[in-house]
Design a protein around this motif. Structure first.
Motif, short mmCIF file in Angstrom:
data_model
loop_
_atom_site.label_atom_id
_atom_site.label_comp_id
_atom_site.label_asym_id
_atom_site.label_seq_id
_atom_site.Cartn_x
_atom_site.Cartn_y
_atom_site.Cartn_z
N LYS A 179 0.85 -1.19 0.00
CA LYS A 179 0.00 0.00 0.00
C LYS A 179 0.89 1.24 0.00
O LYS A 179 1.89 1.30 0.74
CB LYS A 179 -0.92 0.03 1.23
N LEU A 180 0.53 2.22 -0.79
CA LEU A 180 1.29 3.47 -0.84
C LEU A 180 1.41 4.09 0.54
O LEU A 180 2.48 4.53 0.94
CB LEU A 180 0.65 4.45 -1.83
N THR A 181 0.32 4.11 1.28
CA THR A 181 0.33 4.73 2.60
C THR A 181 1.30 4.03 3.54
O THR A 181 1.93 4.68 4.38
CB THR A 181 -1.08 4.73 3.21
N ASP A 182 1.46 2.71 3.41
CA ASP A 182 2.41 1.98 4.25
C ASP A 182 3.86 2.31 3.88
O ASP A 182 4.72 2.43 4.75
CB ASP A 182 2.19 0.47 4.14
N VAL A 183 4.12 2.46 2.59
CA VAL A 183 5.47 2.77 2.13
C VAL A 183 5.84 4.21 2.48
O VAL A 183 6.95 4.49 2.93
CB VAL A 183 5.61 2.53 0.61
N VAL A 184 4.91 5.13 2.33
CA VAL A 184 5.15 6.54 2.59
C VAL A 184 5.28 6.83 4.08
O VAL A 184 6.13 7.61 4.49
CB VAL A 184 4.03 7.40 1.96
N GLY A 185 4.43 6.20 4.89
CA GLY A 185 4.43 6.52 6.31
C GLY A 185 4.09 7.97 6.51
O GLY A 185 3.12 8.48 5.95
N ASN A 186 4.91 8.68 7.27
CA ASN A 186 4.70 10.11 7.53
C ASN A 186 5.55 11.01 6.65
O ASN A 186 5.62 12.21 6.87
CB ASN A 186 4.98 10.42 9.00
N ASP A 187 6.24 10.41 5.67
CA ASP A 187 7.11 11.20 4.79
C ASP A 187 6.31 11.90 3.70
O ASP A 187 5.21 11.49 3.33
CB ASP A 187 8.17 10.31 4.16
N ARG A 188 6.89 12.95 3.16
CA ARG A 188 6.32 13.69 2.05
C ARG A 188 6.56 12.89 0.77
O ARG A 188 7.56 12.20 0.64
CB ARG A 188 7.02 15.04 1.97
N TYR A 189 5.65 12.99 -0.20
CA TYR A 189 5.81 12.27 -1.46
C TYR A 189 5.09 13.03 -2.57
O TYR A 189 4.28 13.91 -2.31
CB TYR A 189 5.25 10.85 -1.35
N LYS A 190 5.43 12.67 -3.81
CA LYS A 190 4.76 13.28 -4.95
C LYS A 190 4.95 12.40 -6.18
O LYS A 190 5.86 11.57 -6.25
CB LYS A 190 5.31 14.68 -5.24
#
Length: 128
Positions: free
Chosen positions: A60-71
């Motif tokens: 899941k994208l949310t699991d990979v991103v965690g609390n980090d910024r992404y785009k």
């Protein structure tokens, strides 16, 4: 982190801003990405030796991103032709579970992601 404003499309490159580096993934739709990580689940080449083993994961994208910024960052689109999104997604998904040789200089997460999108692995993070 919420995905309410996320406008990614299947086949897009996702750049995730970690503290000292960027991690890269391929968006495959439905809040999922395929990405290349070092064995042990670390998504950083900074803590690894110059050459080791990594694995391709679907998460899941949310699991990979965690609390980090992404785009979404299809940064090579002006210089390289992106492959058809259905091919990008199909080939990325076919790589899930494969173990590959990881090298911070020649085959890291950005190389993997750009290889899926453009057919050639490129990393602008690496200065050799």
């Amino acid at each position: 982190m919420t995905l309410v404003l996320f406008k990614g499309k299947p086949g897009d490159l996702i750049e995730i801003f970690r503290k000292a580096f960027q991690h890269w993934a391929i968006y495959i739709g439905k809040n999922e990405v395929v990405h290349f990580v070092l064995d042990g689940g670390l998504s950083t080449g900074l803590s690894a030796s110059l050459s080791s083993t990594g694995k391709v994961l679907r998460e899941k994208l949310t699991d990979v991103v965690g609390n980090d910024r992404y785009k979404v960052n299809n940064h090579l689109d002006k210089r390289r032709k992106a492959r058809d999104p259905s091919i990008i997604v199909k080939e990325a998904c076919a790589m899930v579970g494969h173990e590959l040789k990881y090298s911070i200089a020649t085959f890291n997460c950005e190389h993997f992601a750009t290889k899926m999108r453009y057919g050639v692995g490129v990393s602008q993070q690496v200065c050799i």
